[in-house]
Design an enzyme around this catalytic site. Structure first.
Site, PDB file in Angstrom:
ATOM      1  N   LYS A 196       0.820  -1.086  -0.101  1.00  0.00           N
ATOM      2  CA  LYS A 196       0.043  -0.128   0.168  1.00  0.00           C
ATOM      3  C   LYS A 196       1.002   1.287  -0.035  1.00  0.00           C
ATOM      4  O   LYS A 196       1.781   1.215   0.640  1.00  0.00           O
ATOM      5  CB  LYS A 196      -0.838   0.086   1.197  1.00  0.00           C
ATOM      6  CG  LYS A 196      -1.623   1.331   1.266  1.00  0.00           C
ATOM      7  CD  LYS A 196      -2.623   1.132   2.477  1.00  0.00           C
ATOM      8  CE  LYS A 196      -2.139   1.794   3.795  1.00  0.00           C
ATOM      9  NZ  LYS A 196      -2.970   2.031   4.949  1.00  0.00           N
ATOM     10  N   ASP A 222      -7.363  -5.607   9.687  1.00  0.00           N
ATOM     11  CA  ASP A 222      -6.605  -4.552   9.845  1.00  0.00           C
ATOM     12  C   ASP A 222      -7.038  -3.985  11.520  1.00  0.00           C
ATOM     13  O   ASP A 222      -8.086  -4.730  11.972  1.00  0.00           O
ATOM     14  CB  ASP A 222      -6.842  -3.362   8.664  1.00  0.00           C
ATOM     15  CG  ASP A 222      -5.938  -2.269   8.747  1.00  0.00           C
ATOM     16  OD1 ASP A 222      -5.006  -2.458   9.267  1.00  0.00           O
ATOM     17  OD2 ASP A 222      -6.165  -1.701   7.755  1.00  0.00           O
TER      18      ASP A 222
END
Ligand code: R5P
Length: 310
Positions: A196, A222
């Site tokens: 990311k 997450d």
């Protein structure tokens, strides 16, 4: 309860009274509410009505949005407990705001997580209990002993109950890898990671995935959904990589404006979070309770039970 030297008080701040009630129920104690208000000039006003002299006080207050207000209420309640003669003040902060500002992003930036932790130390918090701190290494910023709990204790049983055979747990960025690996180990699943970038603050672009995911059922794990963009972008990358289905599980439903709309539009098979932060009910969102996990940690702090690695 045995184990504490004086009375034990579970006191709810204003951020999440329902969680304080649930923790108190687990401990077979009543939850008592602090008075929280605002003076005409905007200053925060709190009042601790319960008698806390010589007591162990559990102050339940996640520092979720509005972060500054909730943090200030917690600091003032801790000081009020100290001033009233509490023997021990334990801050129960399932979500710790400012944790993502754990280091300077560039010249001129503050170390905001350290400031927030230091404030609570300065007002006399003896112990702090939290869940999935953004980065475990942040422990060194806390002047008091820190109990860090992993939400996967609450989330994994929910995921396992779905009976998915070919599950792959996916970290949506490198920083989430350790948490995802622990989750995968607990769930008996494989693990993968997505690369990311953050081109701008509060934007997330996931580029590619490392790991075997084609044809598999993927669960993105997450620590939080704030804008939701990390999960959305990771789901896009996984779909491009040919996965069979994508679900998401995150510990803290921070849910900045627009996040709920973004996440509900992705077409996740399942979305799972915890009640570390109060959120409205959404038909597409499953919420796992954290009170059993938190109550067990509080019992351990009181010396009632001995726990291993949390
Ligand atoms: C980032 O390092 C965190 O672990 C989360 O991935 C991030 O904070 C989620 O934020 P958002 O939902 O705004 O993408």
């Amino acid at each position: 309860m045995a184990g504490a030297r004086g009375p034990i008080k579970v006191i709810a701040g204003n951020a999440h009274p329902a969680l304080a009630d649930a923790i108190a129920r687990e401990l077979n104690l009543p939850a008592e509410a602090a008075e929280v208000g605002v003076f005409a000039d905007g200053e925060t006003r709190v009042r601790l009505a319960p008698e806390v002299r010589d007591a162990t006080v559990f102050l339940v207050q996640p520092t979720c949005p509005p972060v500054n207000e909730n943090l200030m209420v917690l600091a003032l309640l801790a000081d009020a407990a100290r001033a009233a003669g509490a023997a021990r003040v334990v801050a129960v902060v399932p979500y710790f705001g400012y944790a993502r500002q754990d280091r300077r992003g560039g010249p001129g930036d503050p170390r905001s997580a350290r400031v927030a932790a230091g404030l609570l130390g300065a007002v006399g918090v003896d112990d702090l209990v939290t869940i999935d701190l953004h980065t475990p290494a942040l422990e060194s910023a806390f002047p008091m002993p820190l109990t860090q709990l992993a939400a996967h204790a609450a989330l994994v049983p929910v995921v396992q109950a779905r009976g998915v055979q070919d599950l792959v747990v996916v970290a949506p960025d490198a920083g989430a890898m350790k948490r995802a690996q622990a989750f995968a180990a607990a769930a008996g699943a494989g693990a993968a990671v997505v690369a990311k970038d953050r081109p701008r603050q509060d934007e997330a672009v996931c580029r590619h995935v490392l790991g075997e995911v084609r044809g598999r059922s993927c669960l993105i794990v997450d620590d939080m959904a704030s804008t939701g963009r990390t999960l959305v972008s990771a789901a896009e990358v996984l779909r491009r990589a040919g996965v069979r289905e994508v679900s998401a599980a995150f510990t803290h439903p921070v849910m900045a404006p627009g996040a709920a709309e973004r996440l509900s539009a992705v077409g996740f098979s399942n979305v799972l979070t915890t009640d570390s932060i109060p959120i409205p009910a959404f038909p597409w969102l499953q919420v796992a309770p954290t009170a059993p996990l938190l109550a067990r940690a509080l019992r351990a702090l009181l010396g009632e039970i001995v726990v291993g690695q949390n």
